[in-house]
Design a protein around this motif. Structure first.
Motif, short mmCIF file in Angstrom:
data_model
loop_
_atom_site.label_atom_id
_atom_site.label_comp_id
_atom_site.label_asym_id
_atom_site.label_seq_id
_atom_site.Cartn_x
_atom_site.Cartn_y
_atom_site.Cartn_z
N ARG A 161 0.56 6.85 -6.75
CA ARG A 161 1.88 6.38 -7.20
C ARG A 161 2.71 7.56 -7.72
NH1 ARG A 161 1.07 0.78 -7.51
NH2 ARG A 161 -1.10 0.14 -7.91
N PHE A 210 9.10 3.22 -11.44
CA PHE A 210 8.21 3.43 -10.29
C PHE A 210 9.06 3.75 -9.07
CE2 PHE A 210 5.94 1.30 -6.67
CZ PHE A 210 4.84 2.16 -6.62
N GLY A 269 4.53 4.01 -3.77
CA GLY A 269 3.09 4.21 -3.74
C GLY A 269 2.62 4.46 -2.32
#
Length: 255
Positions: free
Chosen positions: A181, A221, A224
């Motif tokens: 990630r 985020f 990933g």
């Protein structure tokens, strides 16, 4: 010899004064280093908002998607500039166009995406990483909609990892899904910190890296599995391609 030595010291003093007063901009050398958290290895790169030249890239001057760190680096070199850091910058469709908001050079190329849907991007609240002339930050998507129109670069992704010092409410400490990630955090002291896991980790482990180790009040985020890093200062040059948006830090090239 004494006179020459004094002259050298005088020149150094003048150069330092020029940097301190903003006459000459100090280079934004990539401050990248390894880090360990909860028995997992990471690479972490830190810059100062408003001092480092942070940009987000998608299309080259001919309108084609860059698609790789090499393509961005070569394009900048032709303009007398140097790419010192880069990371993939959020989720994209099969045609490499961003899933959510995308602003490049002050031009909004994709609108803010507030729709509901499946997948990590829609695990709300999601968020926006943005860059202005004098600052950069991470903010929830709904709050970004009310920002001033001084944004030079922005990319939307999701979910938020840390929101006002708290872990995203839907990120479960007991989660077992592990992937490589990468993400970005707005941290204490005006630091903008990019991190990538060097082995698969859970969302919760990644979120606590930003909050508890890196001191970030807000973190986002980015993606990933395809997570990639370009950091020559630590000998890192991932070659995943093609990819969509790319965050980069730029310096003037050698004269």
């Amino acid at each position: 010899m004494m006179v020459l030595h004094c002259r050298i010291l005088h020149c150094r003093a003048l150069l330092l004064a020029a940097i301190l007063f903003g006459i000459i901009q100090a280079p934004a050398q990539a401050q990248c280093e390894p880090a360990n958290w909860e028995n997992a290895p990471y690479s972490v790169c830190t810059f100062t908002a408003g001092k480092s030249d942070i940009r987000i890239f998608l299309d080259d001057p001919d309108g084609a998607v860059f698609g790789s760190f090499d393509a961005v680096s070569q394009s900048l070199a032709r303009q007398g500039e140097k790419l010192v850091f880069a990371m993939n910058a959020g989720m994209y469709h099969p045609d490499y166009q961003p899933v959510g908001l995308f602003i490049e050079g002050g031009v909004e190329k994709m609108k803010l995406n507030t729709r509901n849907g499946p997948g990590n991007f829609h695990l709300k609240p999601n968020g926006v990483f943005y860059v202005t002339k004098n600052s950069a930050g991470v903010v929830e998507s709904d709050k970004f909609a009310t920002r001033r129109s001084d944004t030079r670069y922005a990319t939307q992704s999701g979910p938020m990892l840390v929101i006002g010092g708290r872990i995203h409410p839907r990120i479960n400490e007991e989660g077992t899904s592990k992937k490589t990630r990468n993400g970005v955090g707005a941290c204490s002291g005006g630091r903008i910190v990019f991190a990538i896991s060097n082995e698969p980790v859970t969302f919760y482990e990644f979120a606590t890296l930003f909050r508890d180790k890196l001191g970030c009040s807000d973190a986002l985020f980015l993606d990933g599995s395809i997570s990639s890093l370009y950091a020559p200062s630590i000998g890192r040059h991932d070659r995943w391609r093609p990819m969509g948006p790319i965050i980069g830090v730029v310096e003037k090239g050698a004269p």
